[in-house]
Design a protein around this motif. Structure first.
Motif, PDB file in Angstrom:
ATOM      1  N   PRO A  87     105.465  86.315  38.094  1.00 21.62           N
ATOM      2  CA  PRO A  87     105.790  85.151  37.276  1.00 21.62           C
ATOM      3  C   PRO A  87     104.599  84.681  36.474  1.00 21.62           C
ATOM      4  N   GLY A  88     103.360  84.855  37.009  1.00 20.20           N
ATOM      5  CA  GLY A  88     102.182  84.438  36.267  1.00 20.20           C
ATOM      6  C   GLY A  88     102.030  85.218  34.984  1.00 20.20           C
ATOM      7  N   ASN A 136      99.381  75.566  37.815  1.00 14.04           N
ATOM      8  CA  ASN A 136     100.321  76.676  37.603  1.00 14.04           C
ATOM      9  C   ASN A 136     100.636  77.432  38.894  1.00 14.04           C
ATOM     10  N   THR A 137     100.382  76.785  40.030  1.00 14.49           N
ATOM     11  CA  THR A 137     100.750  77.395  41.315  1.00 14.49           C
ATOM     12  C   THR A 137     102.262  77.544  41.396  1.00 14.49           C
ATOM     13  N   VAL A 138     102.724  78.757  41.718  1.00 15.92           N
ATOM     14  CA  VAL A 138     104.164  79.019  41.758  1.00 15.92           C
ATOM     15  C   VAL A 138     104.763  78.448  43.040  1.00 15.92           C
ATOM     16  N   VAL A 139     105.801  77.648  42.875  1.00 14.16           N
ATOM     17  CA  VAL A 139     106.492  77.038  44.015  1.00 14.16           C
ATOM     18  C   VAL A 139     107.674  77.908  44.429  1.00 14.16           C
ATOM     19  N   THR A 140     108.529  78.230  43.476  1.00 13.97           N
ATOM     20  CA  THR A 140     109.633  79.172  43.701  1.00 13.97           C
ATOM     21  C   THR A 140     110.155  79.607  42.337  1.00 13.97           C
ATOM     22  N   TYR A 141     110.997  80.640  42.322  1.00 12.05           N
ATOM     23  CA  TYR A 141     111.495  81.146  41.042  1.00 12.05           C
ATOM     24  C   TYR A 141     112.703  82.044  41.271  1.00 12.05           C
ATOM     25  N   HIS A 142     113.376  82.335  40.188  1.00  7.00           N
ATOM     26  CA  HIS A 142     114.479  83.303  40.204  1.00  7.00           C
ATOM     27  C   HIS A 142     114.256  84.311  39.080  1.00  7.00           C
ATOM     28  N   GLY A 159     108.617  86.248  46.948  1.00  7.00           N
ATOM     29  CA  GLY A 159     107.400  86.982  47.266  1.00  7.00           C
ATOM     30  C   GLY A 159     106.174  86.486  46.535  1.00  7.00           C
ATOM     31  N   GLN A 160     106.332  85.952  45.305  1.00 12.54           N
ATOM     32  CA  GLN A 160     105.192  85.506  44.525  1.00 12.54           C
ATOM     33  C   GLN A 160     104.906  84.018  44.686  1.00 12.54           C
ATOM     34  N   ALA A 161     105.719  83.310  45.465  1.00 14.78           N
ATOM     35  CA  ALA A 161     105.524  81.871  45.649  1.00 14.78           C
ATOM     36  C   ALA A 161     104.327  81.597  46.542  1.00 14.78           C
ATOM     37  N   ASP A 162     103.692  80.458  46.326  1.00 18.01           N
ATOM     38  CA  ASP A 162     102.553  80.047  47.145  1.00 18.01           C
ATOM     39  C   ASP A 162     102.999  79.892  48.602  1.00 18.01           C
ATOM     40  N   SER A 163     102.118  80.277  49.519  1.00 17.59           N
ATOM     41  CA  SER A 163     102.471  80.276  50.944  1.00 17.59           C
ATOM     42  C   SER A 163     102.829  78.878  51.453  1.00 17.59           C
ATOM     43  N   GLN A 220     106.665  78.608  50.821  1.00 24.33           N
ATOM     44  CA  GLN A 220     107.605  79.603  51.328  1.00 24.33           C
ATOM     45  C   GLN A 220     108.372  79.034  52.522  1.00 24.33           C
ATOM     46  N   GLY A 221     109.682  79.116  52.451  1.00 22.86           N
ATOM     47  CA  GLY A 221     110.525  78.558  53.504  1.00 22.86           C
ATOM     48  C   GLY A 221     110.844  77.089  53.306  1.00 22.86           C
ATOM     49  N   ARG A 222     110.161  76.439  52.350  1.00 21.47           N
ATOM     50  CA  ARG A 222     110.417  75.007  52.118  1.00 21.47           C
ATOM     51  C   ARG A 222     111.043  74.738  50.752  1.00 21.47           C
ATOM     52  N   ALA A 223     110.817  75.619  49.784  1.00 21.39           N
ATOM     53  CA  ALA A 223     111.322  75.407  48.424  1.00 21.39           C
ATOM     54  C   ALA A 223     112.332  76.485  48.073  1.00 21.39           C
ATOM     55  N   HIS A 224     113.475  76.087  47.534  1.00 25.99           N
ATOM     56  CA  HIS A 224     114.465  77.090  47.151  1.00 25.99           C
ATOM     57  C   HIS A 224     115.370  76.560  46.045  1.00 25.99           C
TER      58      HIS A 224
END
Length: 304
Positions: free
Chosen positions: A6-7, A60-66, A74-78, A81-85
């Protein structure tokens, strides 16, 4: 060209073509919240045609994406992960809102939602900025008083107020419960510190002159939650026999108490004498027969 991250995609995108939506959301620590990003018109979106990105605005830290036919985590910040969707069913209907679970203090950020369509040569069709403000409830204030063995007029009274685990930094007020007025800020000293959880603990010390029946309250204000928590302190006793009670009139000075008691006794004596006089007058009126008056001496002679 295949999209690897995504970046990389964000760096290749061109100018804006959509109006920016800006909103603010408030959430409590540990709660779930929804950051809104919705297409302004009713339109069905094909999941294979739309690209959706949520990122922190400043970094520009990735939270979630489609990404079509790709794993959107896989590219979301740790930290997310598991909290944002995203809800794919909602995405199909033009709702790209971010669902964020178990909000933390670190989530107090500006988030940006970016939506692109492949069929439009990867043109940006929607951008939204959401400011997330995070708060935590303070505990109910606890008010206590430093008790002296023999309080008197020349003595200062000290009250303490404690409240913990709140956010953001609180405002503290002391209230005179007699007339519900705010006490002067100069009368109390407030100490606010961050605890191990990153939340605020507060202790306030109030010093006021002694007064009979004095009662105070402590108010902790959380401006972000628009919340006030108030607790009252123990009332200062007016006299030794009325501990814990509030009186509306001050007790008499010791030198005047004896005079007041004598005055009350004198009034009672007068009342008794008047009552006796009225009783005698009524009895004398009933002893009159209309033929001849019977004197007290004659009555004694007749019974001899």
């Amino acid at each position: 060209m295949p999209l690897r991250s995504p970046g990389l995609l964000l760096l290749l995108l061109g100018s804006l073509s959509a109006e920016i939506q800006q909103t603010e959301v408030r959430a409590k620590v540990g709660s779930d919240c929804l950051l809104s990003c919705m297409y302004p018109e009713r339109l069905d979106f094909d999941l294979d045609d739309v690209y959706v990105y949520w990122q922190i605005s400043e970094s520009n830290t990735v939270v979630t994406y489609h990404i079509p036919k790709n794993n959107s985590s896989g590219q979301a910040d740790s930290r997310y992960q598991g909290r944002a969707h995203l809800s794919l069913d909602s995405v199909r209907q033009g709702d790209f809102s971010l669902h964020l679970r178990n909000v933390t203090l670190q989530d107090a950020q500006r988030f940006t939602c970016l939506v692109f369509r492949k069929s439009l040569s990867m043109r940006e069709v929607l951008r939204a900025v959401v400011s997330l403000r995070v708060a935590a409830n303070f505990s109910m204030p606890v008010v206590s008083r430093l008790v002296a063995s023999a309080p008197h007029q020349d003595q200062a009274l000290t009250f303490t107020c404690t409240s913990t685990d709140g956010y953001p930094r609180p405002n503290v007020y002391w209230i005179n419960k007699t007339d519900h007025s705010l006490l002067d800020r100069a009368l109390h000293n407030d100490t606010v510190s961050l605890n191990a959880r990153g939340l605020y603990d507060m202790i306030s010390v109030l010093t006021v002159p002694w007064a009979p029946g004095l009662s105070v309250g402590c108010c902790v204000e959380n401006m972000l939650l628009q919340q006030n928590l108030t607790s009252s302190g123990p009332a200062e006793p007016s006299t030794g026999g009325n501990a814990g009670r509030i009186t509306e009139t001050p007790a008499l000075p010791p030198g005047q108490r004896g005079t007041a008691v004598l005055g009350i006794v004198a009034v009672l004596v007068v009342v008794v004498l008047v009552a006796v006089a009225i009783t005698w007058a009524r009895c004398g009126h009933r002893s009159y027969t209309g033929a001849r008056p019977v004197t007290h001496e004659q009555e004694l002679t007749d019974h001899a």
